[in-house]
Design a protein around this motif. Sequence first.
Motif, short mmCIF file in Angstrom:
data_model
loop_
_atom_site.label_atom_id
_atom_site.label_comp_id
_atom_site.label_asym_id
_atom_site.label_seq_id
_atom_site.Cartn_x
_atom_site.Cartn_y
_atom_site.Cartn_z
N LEU A 119 0.83 -1.22 0.00
CA LEU A 119 0.00 0.00 0.00
C LEU A 119 0.86 1.26 0.00
N CYS A 120 1.87 1.29 0.84
CA CYS A 120 2.75 2.47 0.89
C CYS A 120 3.49 2.67 -0.43
N TYR A 121 3.95 1.58 -1.03
CA TYR A 121 4.63 1.70 -2.31
C TYR A 121 3.71 2.30 -3.37
N GLU A 122 2.48 1.82 -3.44
CA GLU A 122 1.54 2.35 -4.44
C GLU A 122 1.25 3.83 -4.19
N VAL A 123 1.11 4.24 -2.94
CA VAL A 123 0.87 5.65 -2.61
C VAL A 123 2.10 6.49 -2.99
N ILE A 124 3.29 6.01 -2.65
CA ILE A 124 4.53 6.73 -3.00
C ILE A 124 4.64 6.87 -4.51
N LYS A 125 4.34 5.79 -5.21
CA LYS A 125 4.44 5.80 -6.68
C LYS A 125 3.49 6.85 -7.27
N ILE A 126 2.24 6.86 -6.83
CA ILE A 126 1.28 7.82 -7.36
C ILE A 126 1.71 9.24 -7.02
N PHE A 127 2.21 9.47 -5.80
CA PHE A 127 2.66 10.79 -5.39
C PHE A 127 3.82 11.27 -6.28
N ARG A 130 2.62 11.95 -9.89
CA ARG A 130 1.83 13.20 -9.93
C ARG A 130 2.74 14.42 -9.77
#
Length: 166
Positions: A119-127, A130
């Motif tokens: 979950l953290c990796y996916e959030v970091i990736k999107i951040f 963007r």
Amino acid sequence: MRLNVRDKGFFMKSILYISIILASYIISAYATTDISRLVSDTKQKYFTLDCYCPNCSHKLSAIDQIPVFSFYINHGKCKYCKTQIPLLDHMLEVGLFLFFTFSNILFKFSLTAFTIQVLCYEVIKIFIVRFYKKQLPAISHIFTSLVLNILIFGIYSFMFILLKLI
């Protein structure tokens, strides 16, 4: 969970702990490549195990793909075109590796640690995507990235499941 050297599963658990940490090391390199491919406008393929220099598009050898180690061996430059590798890529790779490793230790190599990492990796990736692109890449690129992440993190999760069975 306390490890007892006399326990028959001690050796196997130790091997799995070391394997999970090594897998964290490899996945941090993959994650950096995944993010770089989403941020850049290159036409690099997503469904490939091969890595390429984003500048000269030369296929990197296996030795050049060893995270952190290859950065220092090649003095932070592409071995082929001598272009400087962005320090941010190196910091991201090291940061993800430390995050994966410490979350494993903090959550005692549990499936909770695995879930938090994904979950953290996916959030970091999107951040990061963007931040650099000011918009999300094409849906097909995001979907492909997500499918690859499910496959790679799925293989990674297998070690956590084995640990629970021992």
